[in-house]
Design a protein around this motif. Structure first.
Motif, PDB file in Angstrom:
ATOM      1  N   CYS A 197       4.056 -31.291 -50.229  1.00  0.00           N
ATOM      2  CA  CYS A 197       3.792 -32.407 -51.139  1.00  0.00           C
ATOM      3  C   CYS A 197       3.330 -31.893 -52.503  1.00  0.00           C
ATOM      4  O   CYS A 197       3.793 -32.357 -53.544  1.00  0.00           O
ATOM      5  CB  CYS A 197       2.732 -33.338 -50.549  1.00  0.00           C
ATOM      6  SG  CYS A 197       3.359 -34.458 -49.274  1.00  0.00           S
TER       7      CYS A 197
ATOM      8  N   TYR B 292      -2.233 -36.421 -49.353  1.00  0.00           N
ATOM      9  CA  TYR B 292      -0.784 -36.648 -49.294  1.00  0.00           C
ATOM     10  C   TYR B 292      -0.184 -35.562 -48.406  1.00  0.00           C
ATOM     11  O   TYR B 292      -0.356 -34.367 -48.663  1.00  0.00           O
ATOM     12  CB  TYR B 292      -0.150 -36.601 -50.689  1.00  0.00           C
ATOM     13  CG  TYR B 292      -0.627 -37.696 -51.597  1.00  0.00           C
ATOM     14  CD1 TYR B 292       0.036 -38.921 -51.662  1.00  0.00           C
ATOM     15  CD2 TYR B 292      -1.769 -37.525 -52.377  1.00  0.00           C
ATOM     16  CE1 TYR B 292      -0.414 -39.939 -52.488  1.00  0.00           C
ATOM     17  CE2 TYR B 292      -2.236 -38.536 -53.196  1.00  0.00           C
ATOM     18  CZ  TYR B 292      -1.555 -39.739 -53.252  1.00  0.00           C
ATOM     19  OH  TYR B 292      -2.011 -40.752 -54.064  1.00  0.00           O
TER      20      TYR B 292
ATOM     21  N   ARG C  53       0.630 -41.289 -48.265  1.00  0.00           N
ATOM     22  CA  ARG C  53      -0.785 -41.326 -48.634  1.00  0.00           C
ATOM     23  C   ARG C  53      -1.662 -41.452 -47.399  1.00  0.00           C
ATOM     24  O   ARG C  53      -1.374 -42.218 -46.486  1.00  0.00           O
ATOM     25  CB  ARG C  53      -1.021 -42.502 -49.574  1.00  0.00           C
ATOM     26  CG  ARG C  53      -2.467 -42.695 -50.028  1.00  0.00           C
ATOM     27  CD  ARG C  53      -2.589 -43.812 -51.050  1.00  0.00           C
ATOM     28  NE  ARG C  53      -2.192 -45.093 -50.506  1.00  0.00           N
ATOM     29  CZ  ARG C  53      -1.110 -45.767 -50.905  1.00  0.00           C
ATOM     30  NH1 ARG C  53      -0.312 -45.279 -51.832  1.00  0.00           N
ATOM     31  NH2 ARG C  53      -0.815 -46.943 -50.376  1.00  0.00           N
TER      32      ARG C  53
END
Length: 220
Positions: free
Chosen positions: A34, A78, A199
């Motif tokens: 990420c 994340y 998230r």
């Protein structure tokens, strides 16, 4: 300790005013994938728009990120999302990725291999056991009764891609890793392996304006 940290976070968040520049520390938990492949623009924009905020970035796997958020060590995370989480956190899928079997081009140039022959002849290079991505891949392998002769474990997808590019094994990676060094291994197996990333945020805690500002940039 956890309750005290949550209380201090709440007091700090209430003390922030929209009329003043954002400042302070934002502790973010990021998976390596990420951070390096999906959040580059958001990190750039946040550091430019809020120069007085210290970005405390902590790279780890999703399981460790979830634990740190539960304990109040991180404001936001994340990463690859597991199928289930504890009630202390909320998860929201943002990205959905197809995972593709890949090999070094030299194998393809020899005899146009398929996953049914080369996949059973060469080691499979996989993320660490127990990780969310590894679980998704193993479920897919089990679905199609594919059992590699050996498994090579590496934690980061970038490292897996680099090793697969040498030709010592094959890998199952997001489409973003297709390149001159890695090509798709022919397969007609359906459905494909997939994973969701997104998230990870605390539940039952006062909103953190810094975390909300960062997440808005991610959404944008």
């Amino acid at each position: 300790r956890t309750q005290l940290k949550r209380s201090l976070d709440a007091v700090y968040n209430l003390a922030l005013s929209e009329e003043q520049p954002m400042r302070g520390r934002l502790a973010l938990g990021l998976s390596h994938y990420c951070g390096l492949h999906l959040l580059h623009d958001a990190l750039t924009a946040f550091s430019q728009q809020f120069p007085e905020v210290l970005l405390d970035l902590r790279f780890s796997d999703s399981e460790a990120i979830i634990k740190d958020i539960e304990q109040g060590e991180l404001a936001l995370g994340y990463a690859t999302l597991p199928p289930r989480v504890q009630s202390q956190v909320h998860t929201t899928a943002i990205w959905h990725e197809q995972l593709i079997p890949m090999i070094a081009p030299r194998h393809w140039q020899k005899n146009q291999p398929t996953i049914h022959n080369l996949g059973r002849r060469l080691p499979c290079i996989l993320p660490a056991a127990g990780s969310s991505t590894r679980n998704s891949i193993e479920h897919w392998l089990d679905q199609h009764q594919l059992e590699p002769p050996a498994v090579i474990e590496i934690n980061q997808l970038d490292s897996i891609a680099a090793l697969a590019a040498t030709g010592v094994g094959w890998a199952i990676l997001p489409e973003t890793f297709l390149s001159k060094q890695l090509v798709a291994l022919k397969t007609d197996l359906k459905p494909s392996a997939t994973r969701a990333l997104g998230r990870i945020q605390p539940a039952g805690r006062a909103p953190n304006p810094l975390a909300e500002a960062f997440d808005q940039l991610v959404q944008d």
